[in-house]
Design an enzyme around this catalytic site. Structure first.
Site, PDB file in Angstrom:
ATOM      1  N   GLN A 162     -61.405  -8.026  31.426  1.00  8.21           N
ATOM      2  CA  GLN A 162     -61.664  -9.133  32.366  1.00  8.21           C
ATOM      3  C   GLN A 162     -61.792 -10.457  31.612  1.00  8.21           C
ATOM      4  OE1 GLN A 162     -61.769  -9.128  35.727  1.00  8.21           O
ATOM      5  NE2 GLN A 162     -61.534  -6.927  35.957  1.00  8.21           N
ATOM      6  N   THR A 193     -42.212   5.643  22.006  1.00  2.00           N
ATOM      7  CA  THR A 193     -41.316   4.496  22.019  1.00  2.00           C
ATOM      8  C   THR A 193     -41.959   3.387  22.832  1.00  2.00           C
ATOM      9  OG1 THR A 193     -39.425   5.976  21.874  1.00  2.00           O
ATOM     10  CG2 THR A 193     -38.986   3.747  22.695  1.00  2.00           C
ATOM     11  N   CYS A 227     -65.078   2.976  43.530  1.00  2.00           N
ATOM     12  CA  CYS A 227     -65.497   4.050  44.422  1.00  2.00           C
ATOM     13  C   CYS A 227     -64.773   3.959  45.756  1.00  2.00           C
ATOM     14  CB  CYS A 227     -67.017   4.090  44.585  1.00  2.00           C
ATOM     15  SG  CYS A 227     -67.688   2.985  45.804  1.00  2.00           S
TER      16      CYS A 227
HETATM   17  C1  LIG Z   1     -59.268  -3.169  34.779  1.00  2.00           C
HETATM   18  C2  LIG Z   1     -60.243  -2.902  33.692  1.00  2.00           C
HETATM   19  C3  LIG Z   1     -60.037  -1.863  32.761  1.00  2.00           C
HETATM   20  C4  LIG Z   1     -58.872  -0.923  32.870  1.00  2.00           C
HETATM   21  O1  LIG Z   1     -57.655  -1.553  32.610  1.00  2.00           O
HETATM   22  P1  LIG Z   1     -56.298  -0.825  33.088  1.00  2.00           P
HETATM   23  O2  LIG Z   1     -55.230  -1.626  32.423  1.00  2.00           O
HETATM   24  O3  LIG Z   1     -56.281  -0.941  34.583  1.00  2.00           O
HETATM   25  O4  LIG Z   1     -56.362   0.572  32.626  1.00  2.00           O
HETATM   26  C5  LIG Z   1     -60.948  -1.705  31.755  1.00  2.00           C
HETATM   27  N1  LIG Z   1     -62.019  -2.495  31.654  1.00  2.00           N
HETATM   28  C6  LIG Z   1     -62.264  -3.494  32.509  1.00  2.00           C
HETATM   29  C7  LIG Z   1     -63.460  -4.361  32.314  1.00  2.00           C
HETATM   30  C8  LIG Z   1     -61.385  -3.729  33.572  1.00  2.00           C
HETATM   31  O5  LIG Z   1     -61.631  -4.708  34.440  1.00  2.00           O
END
Ligand SMILES: *Cc1c(COP(=O)(O)O)cnc(C)c1O
Length: 385
Positions: free
Chosen positions: A182, A240, A328
């Site tokens: 984030q 790959t 959830c």
């Molecule tokens: C979305 C998110 C993830 C997971 O990322 P993906 O690319 O969807 O697997 C991990 N940590 C945080 C804080 C996220 O917001």
């Protein structure tokens, strides 16, 4: 009916310019970057340019960037890769994480504990979800092999003092990982200023494609691959490489650097408008997460006595796509574990709502949303009680 998207922390649309940049790597420059011939070399060039773009923007070396399939995989590689290397060298057994990490971190730590005998301790957090450097210092042990604290929380938006925590870890020579999935979507940063040894990113949170991420790994760190096979990605991630997605991630990341400030100013105004309105107009409502140290696009609340999942459905029926903050699903009446960790009573924690804005969000969309929200909360309270 028009549907208004207010769930940019879940994912973002791929920027048109990113789509255009990726396109030729599907069918024109399609070679395997490991191949020796011309086709392979062209793909390898694109791959290494993408790596360079990521590296230079975070003050890392290209050799410190490993491309993965997702933010989740980056988190998995950080925790499991460090744990396996520590096990091999018999240097320690203890992981220290915050209690409100994304499941990609917390479930990985959980499995390392249950299946492989690692010990996991959880750092104390305040009501906003902040982890302090002094909390890390007092919880560190001699056998701690990794500290993992997220840059910004996906559910409540709180930003942690990463460089202060990094300093404590550096002083104690313990590797420090941050899930910046984030965090990295909203600001530029420098891995040396943050004092991190490992940092996870995922492209789809910043207008890049889904299914691609990266892990920064400070050179010299002991880490083992969790996906074994070929020697791609410096032997740390066999398979790959998905060149189109990687090229897209780099392009989208560059745009965060170039456009981050204006994007931030844009969403910040709308976010504060939402927060101020909700707290003033909706009775028995609270902001979750830190009031100031939070993501610029992130407004999260709890409403006492209103089922959050029902609220999401009612809002969706009215044309607004929001989230309850965690992954959830409807039908599961369990409150978010993060909100319980932050000390909310279940009667409040069940009523969570996350509204997250993006560069395409408009003032008009926010006005329309705020017009219907109080009525929706009222309706759901009637259904809940
Ligand atoms: C979305 C998110 C993830 C997971 O990322 P993906 O690319 O969807 O697997 C991990 N940590 C945080 C804080 C996220 O917001």
């Amino acid at each position: 009916m028009t549907h208004i998207y207010l769930d940019y922390a879940a994912t973002t649309p791929v920027d048109d310019r990113v789509v255009a940049t990726m396109q030729p790597y599907y069918n024109i420059t399609f070679g395997n970057p490991s191949s020796i011939h011309h086709f392979g070399q062209q793909s390898e060039l694109a791959l290494e340019n993408a790596r360079e773009t990521l590296a230079k923007n975070i003050n890392a070396l290209p050799s410190e960037i490993v491309f993965t399939s997702s933010g989740s995989e980056s988190d998995n590689l950080a925790l499991r890769g460090i744990a396996l290397a520590a096990r091999q060298k018999k240097i320690g057994n203890h992981l220290l994480i915050s209690p409100i990490e994304h499941p990609a971190v917390s479930q990985t730590a959980d499995q390392l504990a249950k299946l492989h005998g690692f010990k996991v301790s959880y750092l104390p957090v305040d009501r906003y979800g902040v982890v302090t450097a002094s909390a890390v210092l007092s919880t560190l042990r001699d056998d701690t092999i990794l500290v993992s604290v997220m840059g910004a929380n996906n559910e409540v938006g709180t930003i942690n003092p990463i460089s202060e925590i990094g300093q404590v870890c550096q002083d104690n020579a313990v590797p420090f990982h941050t899930d910046a999935v984030q965090y990295a979507a909203h600001q530029s940063f420098d891995v040396n200023e943050l004092k991190v040894d490992l940092l996870s990113m995922g492209a789809h949170k910043f207008y890049g494609p889904k299914g691609v991420g990266a892990l920064y790994i400070r050179s010299g760190l002991d880490i083992l691959p969790i996906l074994t096979g070929g020697s791609q990605e410096f032997g740390l991630r066999a398979a790959t490489q998905n060149v189109p997605l990687i090229v897209g991630m780099a392009e989208a990341f560059q745009m965060v650097q170039d456009e981050g400030t204006s994007r931030r100013d844009h969403v910040l105004l709308l976010r504060d408008q939402i927060i101020n309105y909700v707290l003033k107009e909706i009775p028995a409502s609270q902001l979750t997460g830190h009031p100031q140290e939070r993501l610029p696009n992130h407004a999260s609340f709890v409403f006492e006595g209103a089922d959050g999942n029902t609220l999401i459905q009612v809002l969706d029926a009215a044309g607004f796509a929001c989230s309850s903050g965690s992954a959830c699903k409807t039908g599961d009446p369990k409150p978010s574990s993060a909100l319980i960790q932050l000390g909310y009573e279940p009667s409040w924690a069940l009523g969570s709502l996350r509204v997250t804005l993006g560069k395409n969000s408009s003032k008009d969309e926010v006005m329309k949303f705020l017009e219907v929200l109080p009525g929706c909360v009222e309706k759901v309270r009637g259904l809940t009680n």
